[in-house]
Design a protein around this motif. Structure first.
Motif, short mmCIF file in Angstrom:
data_model
loop_
_atom_site.label_atom_id
_atom_site.label_comp_id
_atom_site.label_asym_id
_atom_site.label_seq_id
_atom_site.Cartn_x
_atom_site.Cartn_y
_atom_site.Cartn_z
N GLU E 49 0.82 -1.23 0.00
CA GLU E 49 0.00 0.00 0.00
C GLU E 49 0.85 1.27 0.00
O GLU E 49 0.32 2.36 -0.20
CB GLU E 49 -0.94 0.01 1.22
N ASN E 50 2.17 1.11 0.25
CA ASN E 50 3.08 2.27 0.30
C ASN E 50 3.79 2.52 -1.03
O ASN E 50 4.66 3.37 -1.12
CB ASN E 50 4.13 2.07 1.39
N ILE E 51 3.45 1.74 -2.02
CA ILE E 51 4.12 1.86 -3.32
C ILE E 51 3.11 2.26 -4.37
O ILE E 51 2.02 1.69 -4.45
CB ILE E 51 4.75 0.50 -3.71
N GLY E 52 3.47 3.28 -5.15
CA GLY E 52 2.56 3.72 -6.19
C GLY E 52 3.24 3.80 -7.54
O GLY E 52 4.36 4.29 -7.64
N HIS E 53 2.57 3.28 -8.55
CA HIS E 53 3.04 3.43 -9.93
C HIS E 53 1.90 4.08 -10.72
O HIS E 53 0.78 3.58 -10.69
CB HIS E 53 3.39 2.08 -10.55
N GLY E 54 2.21 5.18 -11.38
CA GLY E 54 1.18 5.85 -12.17
C GLY E 54 0.01 6.35 -11.33
O GLY E 54 -1.11 6.46 -11.83
N GLY E 55 0.27 6.61 -10.06
CA GLY E 55 -0.78 7.17 -9.20
C GLY E 55 -1.66 6.15 -8.53
O GLY E 55 -2.60 6.49 -7.81
N PRO E 57 -1.86 2.68 -6.00
CA PRO E 57 -1.09 1.84 -5.07
C PRO E 57 -0.98 0.40 -5.58
O PRO E 57 -1.90 -0.10 -6.24
CB PRO E 57 -1.89 1.90 -3.77
N LYS E 60 -3.73 -2.20 -5.52
CA LYS E 60 -4.81 -2.22 -6.52
C LYS E 60 -4.31 -2.71 -7.89
O LYS E 60 -5.10 -3.20 -8.70
CB LYS E 60 -5.39 -0.80 -6.68
N THR F 25 1.16 12.17 -7.48
CA THR F 25 1.43 11.78 -8.88
C THR F 25 0.86 12.81 -9.85
O THR F 25 1.53 13.26 -10.78
CB THR F 25 0.85 10.39 -9.17
N ALA F 36 1.37 10.38 -16.05
CA ALA F 36 1.35 9.84 -14.69
C ALA F 36 2.06 8.48 -14.58
O ALA F 36 2.64 8.17 -13.54
CB ALA F 36 -0.10 9.71 -14.20
#
Lengths: 63, 63, 63, 63, 63, 63
Positions: E49-55, E57, E60, F25, F36
């Motif tokens: 949940e602490n990692i985001g790619h392209g906005g 998390p 998901k 982002t 993004a």
């Protein structure tokens, strides 16, 4: 308190960096419901040859 | 083992950096009761325009 | 402004961390001739198995 | 997803950096059993005077 | 001297981490033509949940 | 390519983190005029005792 560090391709103008600092600070303040004065940001300018995705330097992905 | 990273405004002399490395190493060794040889430090020199507090670049806070 | 990040073996007491924050801040303020309120520190507690020197995890170097 | 950051003495050629990015990506992909495209690397070039081991800048350890 | 920091999804076993430390150290030593004892690695275990790619998390993108 | 790292006080909910990832982002994509999908974010949850401002841990500034 959030400490924000952004590593990005070098070459952005001071105006672009200022906008970046403003927008990211606002985004964090809003999302975390804190005041903007708590947000500290450092930008690191990195040459393309120092960035790798999938084992390939950015100079070869996007010259 | 401690790995110490210090991001700071660029422009410090080698003498100042040497003093900084010495003092911070001593402070950590003392506080954590370890020997100085375990402490590794990296300094990152950053231009003022890359630092933001409260959404404002340091170039505008303290030109 | 200095942003200080210290990655260290987990398990230190709050008292030790407080002393570490104090001493390192004082050391930086003195070496860089700035006021202590400019210094921001973040400590990262890391398990021994996450630290490697010379290709060997700390759990095997110093169990 | 791994985000890899390597701080190292400045002065490496683009060819050396490319090899470094390739090899480290392969090593991570293999060790973690993930595909290489998930690995993101950033290199930070640092002058010797900005690196300290045991309280001594690298300029004095290894001039 | 290289300081290597790897942020990755939490949950790897000590054996996997050991292998990762070994392989990455070897890769760096070979690519930079230095001895392995100069390489210092820190791994940071991060929840999805602490990692985001392209906005988005990672929880998901890849639950 | 921007790699964004945010160290913040632990305890935020997954929903807050998701919102944070989204907003930051978007802010970066807009300010840097990139898409993004190029933005990678990692959040580090840090206990209050690990954060120091002006030499004082956050547990004492804002218990």
């Amino acid at each position: 308190m959030p400490i924000v560090q952004i590593s990005m391709i070098q070459g952005r103008t001071p105006e672009m960096k200022e906008k970046l600092i403003q927008r990211v600070t606002d985004a964090i303040a809003e999302a975390l419901q804190i005041t903007a004065d708590k947000v500290h940001i450092v930008l690191y300018d990195v040459p393309k040859e120092n960035i790798g995705h999938g084992g390939i330097p950015l100079t070869k992905i996007n010259p």
